[in-house]
Enzyme design. Sequence first.
Site, PDB file in Angstrom:
ATOM      1  N   GLU A  33      35.531  -2.858 -20.539  1.00  9.90           N
ATOM      2  CA  GLU A  33      34.080  -2.936 -20.668  1.00  9.90           C
ATOM      3  C   GLU A  33      33.752  -3.497 -22.045  1.00  9.90           C
ATOM      4  O   GLU A  33      34.170  -2.937 -23.065  1.00  9.90           O
ATOM      5  CB  GLU A  33      33.438  -1.557 -20.506  1.00  9.90           C
ATOM      6  CG  GLU A  33      33.462  -1.045 -19.084  1.00  9.90           C
ATOM      7  CD  GLU A  33      32.726   0.268 -18.895  1.00  9.90           C
ATOM      8  OE1 GLU A  33      32.549   0.668 -17.724  1.00  9.90           O
ATOM      9  OE2 GLU A  33      32.338   0.891 -19.904  1.00  9.90           O
ATOM     10  N   ASP A  77      23.186   5.276 -26.103  1.00  5.00           N
ATOM     11  CA  ASP A  77      24.376   5.356 -26.940  1.00  5.00           C
ATOM     12  C   ASP A  77      24.149   6.247 -28.150  1.00  5.00           C
ATOM     13  O   ASP A  77      23.062   6.278 -28.730  1.00  5.00           O
ATOM     14  CB  ASP A  77      24.796   3.954 -27.398  1.00  5.00           C
ATOM     15  CG  ASP A  77      25.263   3.102 -26.239  1.00  5.00           C
ATOM     16  OD1 ASP A  77      26.166   3.562 -25.519  1.00  5.00           O
ATOM     17  OD2 ASP A  77      24.736   1.995 -26.044  1.00  5.00           O
TER      18      ASP A  77
END
EC number: 4.2.1.20
Length: 272
Positions: free
Chosen positions: A49, A60
Site C-alpha cells: 500500500e 491517520d
Amino acid sequence: MSRIAATFERLRGQRRTALIPYITAGDPYADATVDIMLAMAGAGADVIELGVPFSDPMADGPVIQKASERALAKGIGMGQVLAMVRSFREHNDTTPVVLMGYANPVERYGIDRFVADAKSAGVDGVLVVDYPPEECEAFAAQLQGADLDPIFLLAPTSTEQRMKDVGRIARGYVYYVSLKGVTGAGHLDTDAVATMLPRIREHVKVPVGVGFGIRDAATAKALAAVADAVVIGSRIVQLLEAEPRESVAAVGGTFIASIREALDSSTEGVRA
C-alpha cells in the site's frame, strides 16, 4: 483475474496469510520510495500500500500525518506517486500495488485522468479513505473498467448495511480497521477481531485484511489465525523516518522479513 486476486488465491492454496505493508510515498526520502518498495517485496510483502500524501489525512494518526507533511514539503503529489509506481514496475511486475489516500488529491488530479494514469503506471487497486461505498459506485465501476480493484474500509462501528454495500462493490480485498480512532493508536484486541470477522464475511466475499494497531511480529502472528491479510503502516513509517538514506530500504526489508517469518510460523488458522 487481477494481480491482487491472483496473489490471494496463491496464498490461500499455500495456507498463508498475506502481508501488506504501508508506506507514504516520498517519505522519508523522495528518492528512496522505490528502493523501499523493492526491499519489502523481496523480503516477503505480498501487496504494497503506497500512501498518497495529503495535507488533512483525517483517519491517520500523528506518525502518518507527519510523513504526509514531510512528503508534501518535498513536492510529492499524485504525478510523482504514479511515477514511483512506474519505476517500481520496471523491476517488479508481480507484487500488487494499492494506492491509498483521500478524495481531494484524486479529484484535483482529475478522476478520469487518475484512473487512466494509475492503470498505465501499473497500479492494481485504489483505496480512497473518504469515499463511502454507498456514494461511489460510479467510481468503483470506473476502476473496475480499468482492471483496478476498488478497496474499502470497514470498522468495528460498521453497520450490517455498510458491510452489504462494501461486499457488493469491493474487489481485491477489504481493509478492516481493527480499532476505533486513527492509525497507530491504541491496543489491538485480537479476540474482538476474531469475533468481528465472521460477521464481515457473511457479506464480503473478497479477502479481509486487518490493520491499525499492529506493531510487531507477535501481534501479526496472533492475527494470522483469523485474518486473510495483516496490514502494517504506522510502525513501518516510524521505523523508516529515523533512518539515514543509505540504510532505509534495508531496514524496511529486515522488518518485513521478521513479520513474514512470524506469519509463516502460524498457518494453522489460515482459511483454506
